[in-house]
Scaffold this motif. Structure first.
Motif, PDB file in Angstrom:
ATOM      1  N   UNK A   1     -54.416 -32.501   2.935  1.00 14.12           N
ATOM      2  CA  UNK A   1     -53.176 -33.295   3.043  1.00 14.12           C
ATOM      3  C   UNK A   1     -52.177 -32.969   1.933  1.00 14.12           C
ATOM      4  N   UNK A   2     -52.677 -32.777   0.723  1.00 18.46           N
ATOM      5  CA  UNK A   2     -51.803 -32.471  -0.406  1.00 18.46           C
ATOM      6  C   UNK A   2     -51.113 -31.118  -0.221  1.00 18.46           C
ATOM      7  N   UNK A   3     -51.841 -30.161   0.358  1.00 11.91           N
ATOM      8  CA  UNK A   3     -51.236 -28.840   0.587  1.00 11.91           C
ATOM      9  C   UNK A   3     -50.073 -28.946   1.570  1.00 11.91           C
TER      10      UNK A   3
ATOM     11  N   UNK B   1     -50.734 -21.276   9.504  1.00 10.22           N
ATOM     12  CA  UNK B   1     -49.519 -22.039   9.221  1.00 10.22           C
ATOM     13  C   UNK B   1     -48.419 -21.123   8.696  1.00 10.22           C
ATOM     14  N   UNK B   2     -48.771 -20.247   7.756  1.00  8.38           N
ATOM     15  CA  UNK B   2     -47.767 -19.327   7.210  1.00  8.38           C
ATOM     16  C   UNK B   2     -47.206 -18.397   8.292  1.00  8.38           C
ATOM     17  N   UNK B   3     -48.021 -18.051   9.270  1.00  9.85           N
ATOM     18  CA  UNK B   3     -47.526 -17.191  10.346  1.00  9.85           C
ATOM     19  C   UNK B   3     -46.491 -17.913  11.199  1.00  9.85           C
ATOM     20  N   UNK B   4     -46.629 -19.240  11.300  1.00 12.34           N
ATOM     21  CA  UNK B   4     -45.625 -20.025  12.020  1.00 12.34           C
ATOM     22  C   UNK B   4     -44.341 -20.117  11.195  1.00 12.34           C
ATOM     23  N   UNK B   5     -44.490 -20.375   9.910  1.00 16.45           N
ATOM     24  CA  UNK B   5     -43.326 -20.490   9.036  1.00 16.45           C
ATOM     25  C   UNK B   5     -42.543 -19.182   8.958  1.00 16.45           C
TER      26      UNK B   5
ATOM     27  N   UNK C   1     -42.683 -29.188   9.981  1.00 19.81           N
ATOM     28  CA  UNK C   1     -44.150 -29.248   9.996  1.00 19.81           C
ATOM     29  C   UNK C   1     -44.602 -30.709   9.929  1.00 19.81           C
ATOM     30  N   UNK C   2     -45.437 -31.112  10.900  1.00 22.04           N
ATOM     31  CA  UNK C   2     -46.044 -32.442  10.891  1.00 22.04           C
ATOM     32  C   UNK C   2     -47.551 -32.282  10.680  1.00 22.04           C
ATOM     33  N   UNK C   3     -48.122 -33.172   9.887  1.00 24.00           N
ATOM     34  CA  UNK C   3     -49.568 -33.123   9.613  1.00 24.00           C
ATOM     35  C   UNK C   3     -50.175 -34.501   9.863  1.00 24.00           C
TER      36      UNK C   3
END
Length: 304
Positions: free
Chosen positions: A54-56, A29-33, A65-67
């Motif tokens: 989910x909290x993260x 995820x951080x690599x996408x951001x 970002x969608x989760x």
């Protein structure tokens, strides 16, 4: 010809089907951001039940970002298909949980897609890393690059029977790094009867439908090679090769009927898959697992 800008380049849905290691998922995820340009959206579809996930994502507070968490476990193929159902942009990438985008991934792929409007698949340059994130140079990737992958100086467009035959000899693509034209991939989707060969089956279906592949040289993706993946586990117990054999036999019949004789022959011979099976033989012999050893040897040296 008008100059290409970020405004006239296609946007990318980066889809991350997640189940497994939370720490690796966060790295992905951080690599996408960390992308050095816009024009993307990340969608994570959680097929597990790890606490705190989910909290993260809530803490990221990033509208890009969608989760989603599945109410029930869909399995690998089912979750891949669920991801595709959520795609809305012109292009999609199905990022692996343990893989990483380099900061230039989106910029590189968007520009390439704009230069080759309507291209079905884009294979960017890939760096292989190990479980620690360090550069890796294993046998599988050496074989891919030196024997099966085409020589590309700048960029190359491939398609039709020559591309199908090439991938059937040895699949040199890195599936999680590929950028797909959304309309093309969603029209086919993932086969529910396959666990580790969905990528090759999908690629061959697209090629048969006339889709082309653009191969780039600029490295912008980090593919993690390690022994804990589903495909690696299935290789050591022989299940992967039983699945591959069935797909090759089916493909040989199909392409033979289509008149693609070279591709049909490549499917029957499947040299890369046979070589891969041979590399697993020493481990099976040391483990004294006769059933697995028999499966590997049968796949490597016979057509039965």
């Amino acid at each position: 010809m008008s100059e290409l800008t970020s405004e006239n380049q296609p946007e990318i849905d980066i889809l991350l089907p997640f189940y497994g290691d939370v720490a690796l998922m966060r790295e992905a995820v951080h690599s996408v951001l960390a992308q050095d340009t816009g024009g993307w959206r990340l969608t994570v579809v959680d097929d597990g039940d790890a606490e705190g996930v989910p909290e993260w994502f809530d803490s990221l507070a990033d509208e890009r970002v969608r989760y989603f968490r599945n109410p029930r476990n869909l399995g690998v193929t089912g979750n891949f298909q669920r991801c595709l159902e959520l795609a809305e942009y012109e292009r999609v990438t199905l990022l692996g949980t343990d893989d990483l985008l380099a900061p230039n991934y989106v910029r590189t792929v968007r520009a390439a897609a704009a230069r080759h409007e309507g291209i079905g698949m884009i294979q960017p340059g890939v760096e292989v890393i190990d479980e620690h994130g360090e550069p890796a140079t294993g046998l599988a990737d050496a074989v891919k690059h030196r024997i099966y992958a085409p020589r590309v100086r700048e960029e190359l467009v491939l398609g039709g029977e020559p591309l199908a035959a090439s991938l059937l000899r040895g699949n040199w693509l890195y599936f999680p790094s590929l950028s797909w034209r959304t309309e093309a991939i969603t029209a086919i989707g993932f086969r529910s009867d396959l666990r580790t060969t969905q990528d090759l089956a999908l690629e061959l279906d697209l090629i048969e439908r006339g889709e082309r592949l653009l191969v780039l040289t600029e490295a912008c993706f980090k593919y993690r090679r390690h022994g804990a993946s589903v495909s690696s586990t299935m290789a050591t117990d022989g299940d992967r090769f039983r699945e591959e054999r069935a797909l090759f036999q089916e493909t040989a019949r199909r392409f033979g009927a289509l008149g693609w004789r070279k591709a049909a022959r490549a499917a029957r011979v499947h040299s890369g898959s046979r070589l891969h099976a041979l590399t697993q033989v020493p481990g099976a012999a040391l483990g004294k697992d006769r059933a697995v050893l028999g499966t590997l040897l049968r796949h490597a040296v016979t057509n039965r």
